[in-house]
Design an enzyme around this catalytic site. Structure first.
Site, PDB file in Angstrom:
ATOM      1  N   LYS A  72       0.800  -1.228   0.000  1.00 36.27           N
ATOM      2  CA  LYS A  72       0.000   0.000   0.000  1.00 36.27           C
ATOM      3  C   LYS A  72       0.837   1.284   0.000  1.00 36.27           C
ATOM      4  O   LYS A  72       0.421   2.305  -0.543  1.00 36.27           O
ATOM      5  CB  LYS A  72      -0.963   0.000   1.201  1.00 36.27           C
ATOM      6  N   ASP A 108     -10.500   3.628   1.614  1.00 35.77           N
ATOM      7  CA  ASP A 108     -10.782   3.289   3.018  1.00 35.77           C
ATOM      8  C   ASP A 108     -11.510   4.426   3.752  1.00 35.77           C
ATOM      9  O   ASP A 108     -12.353   4.174   4.616  1.00 35.77           O
ATOM     10  CB  ASP A 108      -9.480   2.977   3.771  1.00 35.77           C
TER      11      ASP A 108
END
Ligand code: ATR
Length: 280
Positions: A72, A108
Site C-alpha cells: 500500500k 478506506d
C-alpha cells in the site's frame, strides 16, 4: 508485446499473504450483476515484483487492481498520479485507469465514512474515541475530520505513535489520551472505534474497559467476520456495535466504481458477503 484477455481484462487484488481475502467474492458478484465481462483474482505478489505487476496490468488494459499488505505504501513510489486521499494517508488500496493513465486511490476513508452513517449524529455531536495509531486508525481519523467531528480522542498502546499521528493530521478537534485518562474514562465520546489488531490476537487483551460502556454508546471494531471480545463487551452492556464488514463492502464498491464508471450493485455485494458469513 501485448496480452489479449479472452473475456474482459482481469482485475486483481495483490498482496502477501492473501489467504482469507473476501474481495474476489464481492467484486465478482458485482461484475456478474452488472453483466460486465471482467473477473477479479487474488494474486500473491512479492515486494520486488510490484513494478512488474504494474507493467502487466498496463499490458492487459486492466481496469485496475486492489493493493493490500505490504504494497500500500510502496506503490506510491511507482505510480505518481494519485487522488488527494492517497496523499493524506501515504498509502493506496486501489489502482485505476484515469483518462488513459494509471492512478492511485484510497477508498478506506470513504468505506469508513459509510460504515458510520447510522450513527452520524452521535459522531458529529458526542465525540469519538479511536484506539490505535496504525494505517487503519489514520484512515478513520481522516474520515472523522472530513465529517466535521467536533471532538476526536486518540489512544494508542505506544503513546509516541499517537502523538506523532495527531501532530501530522493536526486540527483542534483531535487530542491524544494517555493510559490513565482512558482507564478512568476522562473523555466524552459516545462512539468508540477499535482500529487496533487486538481482535486477531489470542487471547484478546481488553484495551477498552467494559466498565466504561453505557447503553447509549456505539462500539465499532474494524476487524470483520469475527466476534471480538471488544464487540462482545458492547453487546453485553446493551450498546450498539458493528464489525468492519460494511467498511469492507463500501471501500470495495468505491474501487469498483472507479474501475467501471458505473454505480456499484451494492445490495448484491452485501448479500454475497452476508451469505458467505452465515455459511462460515
Ligand atoms: P494497521 O495498518 O492495520 O492499522 P498496524 O500499523 O500494525 O496495522 O497497527 C496495529 C495497531 O494495533 C497499532 O496501533 C498497535 O499499537 P502499537 O502502535 O503500540 O504497536 C495496535 N496493537 C496491536 N497489538 C496491540 C495490543 N496487544 N494492545 C494494544 N494495541 C495493540
Amino acid at each position: 508485446m501485448r496480452l489479449i484477455a479472452a473475456h474482459g481484462a482481469p482485475v486483481f487484488v495483490i498482496g502477501t499473504p492473501l489467504s482469507h481475502t473476501l474481495s474476489p467474492l464481492i467484486h465478482n458478484v458485482a461484475f456478474e450483476t452488472a453483466a460486465l465481462p471482467h473477473r477479479y483474482f487474488a494474486l500473491q505478489v512479492q515486494p520486488d515484483e510490484l513494478s512488474r505487476f504494474v507493467d502487466i496490468i498496463r499490458q492487459l488494459d486492466s481496469p485496475g487492481a486492489n493493493l493490500t499488505l505490504p504494497h500500500k505504501e510502496k506503490i506510491c513510489s511507482i505510480i505518481s498520479d494519485r487522488d488527494p486521499e492517497v496523499e493524506q494517508l501515504g498509502a493506496a488500496n486501489t489502482i485505476y485507469n484515469h483518462a488513459g493513465k494509471l492512478r492511485l486511490a484510497n477508498t478506506d476513508i470513504y468505506g469508513f465514512s459509510r460504515l458510520l452513517e447510522p450513527w452520524l449524529h452521535k459522531v458529529r455531536d458526542s465525540g469519538v474515541l479511536v484506539l490505535g495509531a496504525g494505517g487503519a486508525a489514520r484512515a478513520c481519523l481522516v474520515a472523522l475530520q472530513q465529517l466535521n467531528c467536533q471532538q476526536i480522542f486518540l489512544w494508542n498502546r505506544t503513546p509516541e505513535k499517537a502523538l506523532k499521528l495527531a501532530k501530522e493530521l493536526g486540527g483542534s478537534s483531535l487530542q491524544t489520551l494517555g493510559d490513565s485518562a482512558l482507564q478512568s474514562g476522562q473523555f466524552a465520546a459516545a462512539v468508540v472505534v477499535n482500529a487496533t489488531s487486538v481482535g486477531l490476537q489470542e487471547p484478546e487483551p481488553e484495551i477498552f474497559p467494559q466498565k466504561l460502556i453505557q447503553p447509549g454508546m456505539v462500539g465499532i471494531d474494524l476487524i470483520y467476520n469475527r466476534s471480538t471480545k471488544f464487540l462482545q463487551n458492547f453487546q453485553q452492556c446493551g450498546a450498539e456495535n458493528s464489525d468492519g464488514l460494511a467498511m469492507l463492502v463500501y471501500q470495495a464498491a468505491r474501487s469498483w466504481q472507479l474501475w467501471t464508471g458505473q454505480k456499484p450493485p451494492i445490495k448484491a455485494m452485501f448479500k454475497a458477503i452476508n451469505d458467505r458469513v452465515k455459511e462460515s
